[in-house]
Design a protein around this motif. Structure first.
Motif, short mmCIF file in Angstrom:
data_model
loop_
_atom_site.label_atom_id
_atom_site.label_comp_id
_atom_site.label_asym_id
_atom_site.label_seq_id
_atom_site.Cartn_x
_atom_site.Cartn_y
_atom_site.Cartn_z
N LYS A 170 0.70 -0.85 -0.22
CA LYS A 170 0.13 -0.11 0.24
C LYS A 170 0.73 1.54 0.09
N ARG A 171 1.59 1.50 0.72
CA ARG A 171 2.40 2.71 0.86
C ARG A 171 3.44 2.46 -0.66
N GLU A 172 4.01 1.87 -1.47
CA GLU A 172 4.48 1.58 -2.83
C GLU A 172 3.35 2.03 -3.30
N LEU A 173 1.50 2.10 -3.54
CA LEU A 173 0.94 2.48 -4.36
C LEU A 173 0.83 3.74 -3.93
N ARG A 174 0.96 4.44 -2.80
CA ARG A 174 0.90 5.82 -2.20
C ARG A 174 1.46 6.83 -2.93
N LEU A 175 3.13 5.82 -2.98
CA LEU A 175 3.83 6.59 -3.16
C LEU A 175 3.68 7.05 -4.84
N TRP A 176 3.73 5.71 -5.70
CA TRP A 176 3.49 6.10 -7.05
C TRP A 176 1.94 7.01 -7.74
N ARG A 177 0.67 7.28 -6.59
CA ARG A 177 -0.16 7.71 -6.78
C ARG A 177 0.50 9.05 -6.39
N ASP A 178 1.38 9.28 -5.72
CA ASP A 178 1.90 11.04 -5.32
C ASP A 178 2.66 11.68 -6.69
N VAL A 179 3.72 10.44 -7.09
CA VAL A 179 4.95 11.00 -8.06
C VAL A 179 3.46 11.42 -9.38
N GLN A 180 2.48 10.93 -9.33
CA GLN A 180 1.31 11.00 -10.68
C GLN A 180 1.17 12.05 -10.35
N GLY A 181 0.80 12.92 -9.38
CA GLY A 181 0.40 13.56 -8.53
C GLY A 181 1.03 15.06 -8.76
N ARG A 182 2.89 14.99 -8.49
CA ARG A 182 3.47 16.09 -8.69
C ARG A 182 3.61 15.89 -10.05
N ALA A 183 3.90 15.63 -10.86
CA ALA A 183 3.84 15.27 -12.15
C ALA A 183 2.45 16.24 -13.11
N GLU A 184 1.77 16.17 -12.57
CA GLU A 184 0.18 16.70 -13.21
C GLU A 184 0.45 17.82 -12.50
N ALA A 185 0.60 17.98 -10.94
CA ALA A 185 1.18 19.82 -10.81
C ALA A 185 2.05 19.95 -11.43
N TYR A 186 3.21 19.66 -12.06
CA TYR A 186 4.61 21.15 -12.80
C TYR A 186 3.17 21.01 -14.33
N ALA A 187 3.09 19.81 -14.39
CA ALA A 187 2.07 19.34 -16.24
C ALA A 187 1.48 21.55 -16.04
N ASN A 188 0.77 21.04 -14.72
CA ASN A 188 -0.19 22.59 -15.07
C ASN A 188 0.40 23.67 -14.74
N SER A 189 1.15 24.05 -13.91
CA SER A 189 2.29 24.96 -13.78
C SER A 189 3.02 25.44 -15.62
N LEU A 190 2.89 24.93 -16.02
CA LEU A 190 3.76 24.75 -17.15
C LEU A 190 2.57 26.25 -18.24
N GLY A 191 1.28 25.12 -17.89
CA GLY A 191 -0.12 25.70 -19.01
C GLY A 191 -0.46 27.11 -17.93
N GLN A 192 0.15 27.99 -16.95
CA GLN A 192 -0.30 28.31 -16.71
C GLN A 192 0.95 30.23 -16.41
N ARG A 193 1.55 30.18 -17.36
CA ARG A 193 3.03 30.94 -17.88
C ARG A 193 2.27 31.70 -18.58
#
Length: 194
Positions: A170-193
């Motif tokens: 379960k901890r590995e699943l949480r980490l997998w979801r966390d890295v996706q959330g961080r990548a999506e946040a970064y991707a969204n920040s690109l659109g706001q420039r």
């Protein structure tokens, strides 16, 4: 009706970290939902035991003999439930050894199920999101590495793994979801420039 392949995080606990070690517990969780955990009753020829490992996972051989599911039943069930899915483990060399040991003891092909390193799942997830966001290939690797490093540091702040199979999966699943959330946040920040 065909079943879609899913990402599954899997973990074993074992009798020791020695050459003759064998699996004593397995747990897995599907990214789409669904989880299982099984104590494994040792095969008659499995006699290895480490007091040091017992102190880590807090399972006794007596518990396994009294409450464990026979090793061959667990192996066949794993084959039924996990075949065709992408299986990931944090220590695929160790977990692969225990999976192979379990399958062979049940008379099944030792490569009937294959494990990949969880790092592959994390890197693939981040890279896919960044590519879709248009991050150039020449900077994608460095950005992905930064996101993964940040997520792993946060994960390490949670403390040591529980050393119980399902909790660690379960901890590995949480980490997998966390890295996706961080990548999506970064991707969204690109659109706001501007």
């Amino acid at each position: 009706m065909s079943m879609q392949p899913d990402v599954v995080f899997l973990d074993f606990e074992a009798s020791s970290l020695g050459k003759e070690s064998y699996p004593i517990e397995v747990g897995w969780i599907f990214a789409s939902g669904g989880e299982e955990s099984h104590l494994i009753k040792p095969a008659p020829s499995w006699t290895d035991w480490s007091a040091e490992s017992e102190a880590t996972h807090h399972l006794t051989r007596e518990q396994l003999m009294a409450k464990g599911t026979p090793h061959d039943v667990v192996a066949r069930h794993m084959l039924d439930v996990l075949s065709g899915h992408a299986l990931f483990a944090t220590a695929p060399s160790w977990d692969g050894h225990w999976l192979s040991r379990l399958l062979r003891a049940a008379g099944l092909p030792r490569h009937a199920l294959r494990l990949q390193d969880t790092d592959v799942a994390h890197t693939d997830a981040v890279s896919l999101i960044l590519r879709k966001a248009g991050v150039p290939e020449d900077t994608l690797g460095a950005r992905a590495k930064a996101i993964l490093t940040e997520a792993r540091l946060t994960d390490e702040e949670e403390g040591a793994p529980d050393h119980r199979a399902l909790a660690d999966a379960k901890r590995e699943l949480r980490l997998w979801r966390d890295v996706q959330g961080r990548a999506e946040a970064y991707a969204n920040s690109l659109g706001q420039r501007p």
